[in-house]
Design an enzyme around this catalytic site. Sequence first.
Site, PDB file in Angstrom:
ATOM      1  N   GLY A 300       0.815  -1.054  -0.007  1.00  0.00           N
ATOM      2  CA  GLY A 300       0.082   0.147   0.002  1.00  0.00           C
ATOM      3  C   GLY A 300       0.825   1.069  -0.157  1.00  0.00           C
ATOM      4  O   GLY A 300       1.831   1.414  -0.570  1.00  0.00           O
ATOM      5  N   SER A 301       0.468   2.228   0.841  1.00  0.00           N
ATOM      6  CA  SER A 301       0.967   3.571   0.818  1.00  0.00           C
ATOM      7  C   SER A 301       2.417   3.570   1.142  1.00  0.00           C
ATOM      8  O   SER A 301       2.965   4.686   0.798  1.00  0.00           O
ATOM      9  CB  SER A 301       0.133   4.585   1.435  1.00  0.00           C
ATOM     10  OG  SER A 301      -1.179   4.695   0.835  1.00  0.00           O
ATOM     11  N   VAL A 302       2.834   2.570   1.794  1.00  0.00           N
ATOM     12  CA  VAL A 302       4.307   2.548   2.452  1.00  0.00           C
ATOM     13  C   VAL A 302       5.398   2.710   1.216  1.00  0.00           C
ATOM     14  O   VAL A 302       6.446   3.544   1.599  1.00  0.00           O
ATOM     15  CB  VAL A 302       4.540   1.277   3.214  1.00  0.00           C
ATOM     16  CG1 VAL A 302       6.048   1.207   3.623  1.00  0.00           C
ATOM     17  CG2 VAL A 302       3.672   1.330   4.283  1.00  0.00           C
ATOM     18  N   VAL A 303       4.907   2.370   0.088  1.00  0.00           N
ATOM     19  CA  VAL A 303       6.009   2.611  -0.842  1.00  0.00           C
ATOM     20  C   VAL A 303       5.911   3.904  -1.743  1.00  0.00           C
ATOM     21  O   VAL A 303       6.547   4.245  -2.482  1.00  0.00           O
ATOM     22  CB  VAL A 303       5.979   1.256  -2.092  1.00  0.00           C
ATOM     23  CG1 VAL A 303       6.225   0.077  -1.206  1.00  0.00           C
ATOM     24  CG2 VAL A 303       4.706   1.265  -2.658  1.00  0.00           C
ATOM     25  N   LYS A 304       4.979   4.709  -1.442  1.00  0.00           N
ATOM     26  CA  LYS A 304       4.845   5.842  -2.059  1.00  0.00           C
ATOM     27  C   LYS A 304       6.002   6.773  -2.017  1.00  0.00           C
ATOM     28  O   LYS A 304       6.196   7.470  -3.199  1.00  0.00           O
ATOM     29  CB  LYS A 304       3.430   6.818  -1.681  1.00  0.00           C
ATOM     30  CG  LYS A 304       2.297   6.261  -1.871  1.00  0.00           C
ATOM     31  CD  LYS A 304       0.990   6.934  -1.378  1.00  0.00           C
ATOM     32  CE  LYS A 304      -0.392   6.339  -1.840  1.00  0.00           C
ATOM     33  NZ  LYS A 304      -1.475   7.197  -1.383  1.00  0.00           N
TER      34      LYS A 304
END
Length: 579
Positions: A300-304
């Site tokens: 999810g957003s952890v790699v943004k």
Amino acid sequence: MSRQGKRIVKPQASDGRMLFALLILFGVFALILGRAAWIQVLDPDFFRYEADKRHLRATVTDAERGMITDRNGEVLAVSVPVMAAYADPKMVRDGDGFNDMRRWQALANVLEINVDDLVSRVRDNKGRFVYIKRQVSPLVADYIRKLKIPGIALKAESRRYYPAGEIAAQLVGITNIDDRGIEGLERSYNDWLTGSPSKQLVRKTPNGAIIENLSVLEEGENSNDLVLSLDMRLQSLAYTALKKATAYHMATSASLVIIDIPTGEVLAMANTPSYNPNARDGLKPFQMRNRAITDAYEPGSVVKPLVVARALDIGMIQADSTINTSPGYMRVRGGTVRDGKNLGTKDIGTLLVKSSNMAMTKLALQMDVQELLGFYSGFGFGGESGISLSGESSGYLPNRSRWSEHEQATLAFGYGLTATPLQLARMYAILGGGGISRPLSIFKQKTIPAGQQVLSEQAADEVVKMLAGIAKKGGTAPRAAIDGYEVAGKTGTSRKAVAGGYGEDYVTLFAGLAPADNPRLAMAVVINEPKGQDYYGGTVAAPVFAEVMGGALQLLNVEPSRPQTQLAALFGSNDVATR
């Protein structure tokens, strides 16, 4: 006849009889001497062979299994001496060992086994060896000796003991009853820990006691110890917080990894549920899984932050660039991308902290998808970490020839790929380390290994500065804040994929580093399938991050972060800008 007429007649020895007796006596002595000469001088080999068959034995001496310790010398696995109780059924029968059944009852009681089963195992066995019970304590072994049952004996062996118990169980692993590693580091480094046995030729009595060591038939190799990079203070802190959160949120499982940014050493790797390796009754296979390296999730957003880092690195944007995300959604080929609300036009740092899918999509669609995938790969996604732990998953990084815009967009905000908790912690260690990817290690390092620059230092520092707003007012994880330290990180909440789409279960994540102004530790927290109303990274995983990271920084005596006003007073405004 008168008394006077009587006279005493003395017996006279016969010379012939005397000679005959002497001949017999000398003949016997001659036979004895002749036989002795024959045995000792003329033909000794046969009788020496017969004696050796009965008394010479080759014995094997196993090397004691090496210890496993943490970086500070705290023991995580050690072998302790125990005994194996066994029987020689023939000797039991020949010695009338079954006559006194009270001794057998006492033996069964101390070994906690059924006496009838014990007796039948020995009585019905036609061989010369049968185990009664393995890994008997020295106290119980001494009691067995005192029973003096013919044919019942003991031999030395060892049992593995794990002082840390469930705290590091999946990482350290376990051995089987024969002292061979079957899980974790015990399995991966079994040969290193075991060494090789030595063989000696010895002379034994009929009872099996060694009376003489004759020679060494085969030299063995000493076992070796393992010194891990793990810090049990941090490991215990991590496991306790993770176990508490797992129970509170009724989660299926959870994992946490801490990496020392300057060295690449893994300082903690905790998982729930766990197990006690010293008491394995009822042990289930899922409890032994080291989920921090085996289980991969859509992050999810952890790699943004990687999308922003890539855009900064290639000059697509500057740190103060703005992006218009109105009206909060956009149609792309293959689907629709939307934010939780219309964020309007904001600078890239604010949009990253606010976790805007729209902003990440607009950046990703301007990039070559293969180059973006290669950038992800440079941060360790889609490949093994090189940490040398059995069962490690490489996760999944898609590789296809044709991409829809929607697929490219979802790649930018953490869907369509999978990563392990270890890989997520490594990503933030690289960001905190100035864009340098260092080899990860589960062993204590004597020197700092060389790394590879996968992102410019300037871009890495800019992203860390942006992520420092995550725990501040307006960020998505104020519960990740740590008193005295500035935190940089990112929340993630992803729905779990099921056949045909996504189900109702979630994976909750928080990954980050601290202190943000001088990164020392990187951490990833993953809580799988929390139940109830709370399932967001900022409310479930972030508090665990704050508790563990705060305690770890204090235990390692890491200097607290200083407000910019204090730095300016100490060094001057120009110095602060360059520090």
